[in-house]
Design a protein around this motif. Sequence first.
Motif, mmCIF file in Angstrom:
data_model
loop_
_atom_site.group_PDB
_atom_site.id
_atom_site.type_symbol
_atom_site.label_atom_id
_atom_site.label_comp_id
_atom_site.label_asym_id
_atom_site.label_seq_id
_atom_site.Cartn_x
_atom_site.Cartn_y
_atom_site.Cartn_z
ATOM 1 N N GLY A 125 -13.093 -22.038 34.954
ATOM 2 C CA GLY A 125 -13.204 -20.284 36.247
ATOM 3 C C GLY A 125 -13.417 -19.390 36.334
ATOM 4 N N THR A 126 -14.989 -19.235 34.650
ATOM 5 C CA THR A 126 -15.812 -18.193 34.959
ATOM 6 C C THR A 126 -16.797 -18.244 35.469
ATOM 7 N N GLN A 127 -18.344 -17.541 36.321
ATOM 8 C CA GLN A 127 -19.389 -17.729 36.408
ATOM 9 C C GLN A 127 -20.480 -16.854 35.847
ATOM 10 N N TRP A 128 -21.042 -16.890 35.241
ATOM 11 C CA TRP A 128 -22.329 -16.260 34.680
ATOM 12 C C TRP A 128 -23.718 -16.889 35.261
ATOM 13 N N ILE A 129 -24.676 -15.666 34.480
ATOM 14 C CA ILE A 129 -25.840 -15.706 35.009
ATOM 15 C C ILE A 129 -27.019 -15.643 33.426
ATOM 16 N N LEU A 130 -26.960 -16.010 32.930
ATOM 17 C CA LEU A 130 -28.338 -16.326 32.387
ATOM 18 C C LEU A 130 -28.826 -14.621 31.708
ATOM 19 N N ILE A 145 -30.601 -18.711 36.017
ATOM 20 C CA ILE A 145 -30.164 -19.702 35.609
ATOM 21 C C ILE A 145 -28.624 -19.108 35.384
ATOM 22 N N SER A 146 -27.827 -20.109 35.598
ATOM 23 C CA SER A 146 -26.668 -19.897 35.423
ATOM 24 C C SER A 146 -25.757 -21.157 35.022
ATOM 25 N N ALA A 147 -24.152 -20.671 34.379
ATOM 26 C CA ALA A 147 -23.958 -21.343 34.088
ATOM 27 C C ALA A 147 -21.754 -21.202 34.746
ATOM 28 N N ASP A 148 -21.345 -21.906 35.646
ATOM 29 C CA ASP A 148 -20.822 -22.158 35.799
ATOM 30 C C ASP A 148 -19.166 -23.194 35.161
ATOM 31 N N PHE A 149 -18.204 -22.520 34.932
ATOM 32 C CA PHE A 149 -16.985 -23.150 34.181
ATOM 33 C C PHE A 149 -16.226 -23.845 34.768
ATOM 34 N N ALA A 150 -15.813 -25.298 34.727
ATOM 35 C CA ALA A 150 -14.606 -25.545 35.745
ATOM 36 C C ALA A 150 -14.465 -26.601 36.136
ATOM 37 N N ASP A 151 -12.391 -26.947 35.461
ATOM 38 C CA ASP A 151 -12.569 -28.282 35.451
ATOM 39 C C ASP A 151 -13.418 -28.706 34.227
ATOM 40 N N GLY A 152 -13.274 -28.837 32.573
ATOM 41 C CA GLY A 152 -13.453 -29.164 31.524
ATOM 42 C C GLY A 152 -15.575 -29.660 32.403
ATOM 43 N N VAL A 153 -15.893 -28.964 32.668
ATOM 44 C CA VAL A 153 -17.902 -29.131 33.657
ATOM 45 C C VAL A 153 -18.250 -28.198 33.503
ATOM 46 N N VAL A 154 -19.660 -27.639 32.950
ATOM 47 C CA VAL A 154 -20.887 -26.363 33.284
ATOM 48 C C VAL A 154 -21.527 -26.987 34.260
ATOM 49 N N SER A 155 -21.196 -26.175 35.179
ATOM 50 C CA SER A 155 -22.601 -26.462 36.045
ATOM 51 C C SER A 155 -23.070 -25.912 36.282
ATOM 52 N N GLY A 156 -24.809 -25.345 37.021
ATOM 53 C CA GLY A 156 -24.911 -24.841 38.249
ATOM 54 C C GLY A 156 -26.620 -24.567 38.172
ATOM 55 N N TYR A 163 -28.550 -28.584 37.799
ATOM 56 C CA TYR A 163 -27.766 -29.896 35.899
ATOM 57 C C TYR A 163 -26.032 -30.161 35.850
ATOM 58 N N SER A 164 -25.395 -30.412 35.285
ATOM 59 C CA SER A 164 -24.247 -30.126 34.768
ATOM 60 C C SER A 164 -23.294 -30.808 33.467
ATOM 61 N N ALA A 165 -22.563 -30.852 33.059
ATOM 62 C CA ALA A 165 -22.531 -31.366 32.028
ATOM 63 C C ALA A 165 -20.799 -30.850 31.273
ATOM 64 N N GLY A 178 -21.589 -32.162 26.986
ATOM 65 C CA GLY A 178 -21.933 -33.803 26.826
ATOM 66 C C GLY A 178 -22.952 -33.846 27.221
ATOM 67 N N PRO A 179 -24.053 -35.129 27.780
ATOM 68 C CA PRO A 179 -25.086 -35.074 27.982
ATOM 69 C C PRO A 179 -25.147 -34.300 28.910
ATOM 70 N N ILE A 180 -26.718 -33.331 29.217
ATOM 71 C CA ILE A 180 -26.290 -32.642 30.761
ATOM 72 C C ILE A 180 -27.036 -33.741 31.117
#
Length: 244
Positions: A125-130, A145-156, A163-165, A178-180
Amino acid sequence: SRPVVTYFDNTLVHGDLDGDGVDDAVALLVENSGGSGSFFYAGAQPNRSGEAADAGTALLGDRVQLISMEIADGQVTAEIVTQGPDEGLCCGTLKVRKTLALQDGRLVEIASEELGTVSLDDLMGTQWILQRLNFDQPPLVDGTISADFADGVVSGAGGCNSYSATVTSEGGQLLTVGPIAATAMACDEELDALEANYLAALQAATGWRFFPGQLAVDYVAEGGEQGTLFFNPAGSANAAMSPY
Protein backbone atom coordinates in the motif's frame (compact mmCIF):
# COMPACT_ATOMS: atom_id res chain seq x y z
CA SER A 1 36.05 10.77 17.99
CA ARG A 2 34.13 13.71 16.60
CA PRO A 3 30.43 14.03 17.46
CA VAL A 4 28.33 14.53 14.34
CA VAL A 5 24.64 15.47 14.24
CA THR A 6 22.77 15.00 10.95
CA TYR A 7 19.56 16.91 10.26
CA PHE A 8 17.15 15.16 7.88
CA ASP A 9 15.05 17.99 6.48
CA ASN A 10 12.86 15.61 4.47
CA THR A 11 11.41 14.37 7.79
CA LEU A 12 10.33 17.83 9.06
CA VAL A 13 6.72 17.88 10.32
CA HIS A 14 4.52 20.79 11.38
CA GLY A 15 1.64 21.20 13.81
CA ASP A 16 0.57 23.01 16.95
CA LEU A 17 2.53 21.66 19.94
CA ASP A 18 1.69 24.26 22.57
CA GLY A 19 -1.95 25.10 21.91
CA ASP A 20 -1.40 28.66 20.68
CA GLY A 21 -2.97 28.00 17.29
CA VAL A 22 0.33 28.45 15.45
CA ASP A 23 2.21 25.63 13.75
CA ASP A 24 5.44 24.50 15.37
CA ALA A 25 8.03 22.12 13.91
CA VAL A 26 9.67 18.81 14.82
CA ALA A 27 12.70 17.47 12.98
CA LEU A 28 14.65 14.22 13.01
CA LEU A 29 18.25 14.44 14.21
CA VAL A 30 20.74 11.54 14.21
CA GLU A 31 23.85 11.72 16.41
CA ASN A 32 27.01 9.65 16.07
CA SER A 33 30.14 10.11 18.16
CA GLY A 34 32.45 7.85 16.20
CA GLY A 35 31.28 4.43 17.43
CA SER A 36 28.69 2.08 16.03
CA GLY A 37 25.74 3.83 17.65
CA SER A 38 23.43 6.11 15.69
CA PHE A 39 21.06 7.82 18.12
CA PHE A 40 17.78 9.11 16.67
CA TYR A 41 16.15 12.14 18.27
CA ALA A 42 13.02 14.18 17.65
CA GLY A 43 13.91 17.86 18.01
CA ALA A 44 11.15 20.38 18.78
CA GLN A 45 11.15 23.97 17.51
CA PRO A 46 8.11 25.90 18.79
CA ASN A 47 7.13 29.01 16.87
CA ARG A 48 7.64 32.08 19.06
CA SER A 49 6.36 35.18 17.26
CA GLY A 50 7.64 33.89 13.95
CA GLU A 51 11.01 32.72 15.29
CA ALA A 52 12.05 29.13 16.00
CA ALA A 53 12.74 28.43 19.68
CA ASP A 54 14.61 25.40 21.01
CA ALA A 55 12.48 22.99 23.06
CA GLY A 56 15.07 20.23 23.26
CA THR A 57 15.14 16.71 21.91
CA ALA A 58 13.59 13.37 22.88
CA LEU A 59 15.48 10.14 22.20
CA LEU A 60 13.73 7.71 19.85
CA GLY A 61 16.41 5.03 20.03
CA ASP A 62 19.76 3.70 18.84
CA ARG A 63 19.94 2.40 15.25
CA VAL A 64 16.18 2.51 14.78
CA GLN A 65 14.18 2.98 11.60
CA LEU A 66 11.72 5.85 11.39
CA ILE A 67 8.47 4.71 9.76
CA SER A 68 6.53 7.94 10.23
CA MET A 69 6.28 11.05 12.38
CA GLU A 70 3.42 13.54 12.73
CA ILE A 71 2.01 16.21 15.01
CA ALA A 72 -1.66 16.00 15.96
CA ASP A 73 -3.69 17.15 18.97
CA GLY A 74 -0.66 18.81 20.53
CA GLN A 75 1.43 15.63 20.49
CA VAL A 76 4.15 14.10 18.34
CA THR A 77 3.58 10.50 17.24
CA ALA A 78 6.63 8.65 15.92
CA GLU A 79 6.44 5.07 14.69
CA ILE A 80 9.79 3.29 14.60
CA VAL A 81 11.35 -0.14 14.13
CA THR A 82 13.58 -0.89 17.10
CA GLN A 83 15.14 -3.81 18.94
CA GLY A 84 13.07 -6.40 20.76
CA PRO A 85 14.24 -7.94 24.08
CA ASP A 86 16.43 -10.61 22.46
CA GLU A 87 17.59 -8.71 19.36
CA GLY A 88 20.92 -7.08 18.63
CA LEU A 89 21.17 -3.34 18.11
CA CYS A 90 21.88 -3.91 14.42
CA CYS A 91 18.80 -5.88 13.59
CA GLY A 92 15.64 -4.80 15.36
CA THR A 93 12.23 -5.94 14.11
CA LEU A 94 9.90 -4.56 16.80
CA LYS A 95 7.49 -1.80 15.76
CA VAL A 96 6.87 0.81 18.46
CA ARG A 97 4.71 3.94 18.55
CA LYS A 98 6.18 6.67 20.74
CA THR A 99 4.14 9.67 21.85
CA LEU A 100 5.96 12.90 22.73
CA ALA A 101 4.72 16.22 24.06
CA LEU A 102 5.95 19.50 25.50
CA GLN A 103 6.20 19.56 29.29
CA ASP A 104 7.58 22.66 31.00
CA GLY A 105 8.72 23.84 27.59
CA ARG A 106 10.73 20.69 26.76
CA LEU A 107 9.91 17.77 24.45
CA VAL A 108 9.57 14.52 26.42
CA GLU A 109 8.26 11.00 25.81
CA ILE A 110 4.89 10.42 27.48
CA ALA A 111 3.91 6.99 26.12
CA SER A 112 5.26 3.99 24.22
CA GLU A 113 3.23 1.19 22.60
CA GLU A 114 4.45 -2.00 20.93
CA LEU A 115 2.81 -2.68 17.56
CA GLY A 116 4.13 -6.12 16.67
CA THR A 117 6.88 -7.25 14.31
CA VAL A 118 7.75 -5.48 11.07
CA SER A 119 6.95 -7.51 7.95
CA LEU A 120 6.37 -7.22 4.23
CA ASP A 121 2.79 -6.20 5.02
CA ASP A 122 4.15 -2.84 6.21
CA LEU A 123 5.41 -2.18 2.68
CA MET A 124 2.11 -3.01 1.00
CA GLY A 125 0.00 0.00 0.00
CA THR A 126 2.99 2.36 -0.32
CA GLN A 127 4.17 4.24 -3.41
CA TRP A 128 7.70 5.49 -4.08
CA ILE A 129 9.83 7.37 -6.61
CA LEU A 130 13.42 6.27 -7.21
CA GLN A 131 15.88 8.89 -5.96
CA ARG A 132 19.20 7.16 -6.59
CA LEU A 133 20.58 3.77 -7.62
CA ASN A 134 23.16 3.59 -4.82
CA PHE A 135 24.96 5.69 -2.22
CA ASP A 136 27.73 6.52 -4.68
CA GLN A 137 25.36 7.47 -7.53
CA PRO A 138 24.12 11.01 -8.19
CA PRO A 139 20.45 11.71 -7.37
CA LEU A 140 17.93 11.44 -10.18
CA VAL A 141 16.03 14.61 -10.93
CA ASP A 142 13.18 13.62 -13.26
CA GLY A 143 11.25 11.18 -11.05
CA THR A 144 10.48 8.82 -13.94
CA ILE A 145 11.04 5.52 -12.06
CA SER A 146 8.44 4.38 -9.55
CA ALA A 147 7.69 1.41 -7.30
CA ASP A 148 4.20 0.72 -5.99
CA PHE A 149 3.74 -2.14 -3.53
CA ALA A 150 0.30 -3.75 -3.23
CA ASP A 151 -1.16 -7.23 -2.79
CA GLY A 152 2.21 -8.98 -2.95
CA VAL A 153 3.29 -7.21 -6.15
CA VAL A 154 5.68 -4.37 -6.96
CA SER A 155 4.86 -2.44 -10.12
CA GLY A 156 5.44 0.94 -11.70
CA ALA A 157 7.37 2.81 -14.35
CA GLY A 158 10.92 1.77 -15.12
CA GLY A 159 11.78 5.04 -16.82
CA CYS A 160 10.70 3.91 -20.26
CA ASN A 161 8.52 0.82 -19.77
CA SER A 162 6.04 -0.27 -17.14
CA TYR A 163 6.91 -3.37 -15.09
CA SER A 164 5.56 -5.69 -12.41
CA ALA A 165 6.80 -8.59 -10.30
CA THR A 166 5.74 -10.57 -7.27
CA VAL A 167 7.42 -9.86 -3.94
CA THR A 168 7.79 -12.35 -1.10
CA SER A 169 9.62 -12.50 2.20
CA GLU A 170 11.04 -15.21 4.43
CA GLY A 171 10.38 -12.98 7.42
CA GLY A 172 11.09 -9.56 8.83
CA GLN A 173 12.46 -7.21 6.20
CA LEU A 174 13.92 -9.84 3.90
CA LEU A 175 12.77 -9.39 0.32
CA THR A 176 12.69 -11.55 -2.80
CA VAL A 177 11.49 -10.16 -6.12
CA GLY A 178 10.11 -12.67 -8.63
CA PRO A 179 10.74 -12.53 -12.39
CA ILE A 180 10.06 -9.02 -13.67
CA ALA A 181 7.64 -8.62 -16.57
CA ALA A 182 7.99 -5.37 -18.53
CA THR A 183 6.66 -3.81 -21.69
CA ALA A 184 9.05 -3.53 -24.65
CA MET A 185 9.05 0.11 -25.75
CA ALA A 186 12.33 1.53 -27.02
CA CYS A 187 13.62 4.80 -25.60
CA ASP A 188 16.82 6.78 -25.93
CA GLU A 189 20.05 5.03 -25.01
CA GLU A 190 20.56 6.81 -21.68
CA LEU A 191 17.05 6.07 -20.44
CA ASP A 192 17.25 2.46 -21.61
CA ALA A 193 20.49 2.01 -19.65
CA LEU A 194 19.00 3.58 -16.51
CA GLU A 195 15.96 1.34 -16.71
CA ALA A 196 18.09 -1.77 -17.24
CA ASN A 197 20.25 -0.92 -14.22
CA TYR A 198 17.23 -0.27 -12.05
CA LEU A 199 15.38 -3.45 -12.99
CA ALA A 200 18.55 -5.52 -12.52
CA ALA A 201 19.05 -4.05 -9.04
CA LEU A 202 15.40 -4.57 -8.11
CA GLN A 203 15.54 -8.17 -9.34
CA ALA A 204 18.54 -8.73 -7.04
CA ALA A 205 16.84 -7.28 -3.95
CA THR A 206 17.60 -8.98 -0.63
CA GLY A 207 15.89 -6.73 1.90
CA TRP A 208 14.28 -3.38 2.63
CA ARG A 209 14.25 -0.83 5.44
CA PHE A 210 12.98 2.58 6.35
CA PHE A 211 15.72 5.16 5.86
CA PRO A 212 14.88 8.61 7.32
CA GLY A 213 12.15 9.95 5.03
CA GLN A 214 12.86 7.28 2.42
CA LEU A 215 12.63 3.61 1.52
CA ALA A 216 15.92 1.73 1.10
CA VAL A 217 16.00 -1.55 -0.86
CA ASP A 218 19.26 -3.47 -0.53
CA TYR A 219 20.48 -5.65 -3.38
CA VAL A 220 23.45 -7.79 -4.40
CA ALA A 221 24.66 -7.13 -7.94
CA GLU A 222 25.69 -9.87 -10.37
CA GLY A 223 29.37 -9.49 -9.46
CA GLY A 224 28.62 -9.77 -5.75
CA GLU A 225 28.78 -6.05 -5.01
CA GLN A 226 26.21 -4.79 -2.53
CA GLY A 227 24.11 -1.72 -3.27
CA THR A 228 21.01 0.12 -2.14
CA LEU A 229 18.15 1.67 -4.08
CA PHE A 230 16.80 4.81 -2.42
CA PHE A 231 13.20 5.94 -2.95
CA ASN A 232 11.32 9.05 -1.86
CA PRO A 233 7.59 8.89 -1.06
CA ALA A 234 5.47 9.45 -4.16
CA GLY A 235 3.64 12.76 -4.09
CA SER A 236 6.03 14.34 -1.59
CA ALA A 237 7.75 17.66 -2.25
CA ASN A 238 11.07 15.85 -2.52
CA ALA A 239 9.86 12.99 -4.76
CA ALA A 240 12.42 13.85 -7.45
CA MET A 241 15.14 15.34 -5.25
CA SER A 242 16.99 14.75 -2.01
CA PRO A 243 18.92 16.84 0.49
CA TYR A 244 21.82 14.37 0.61
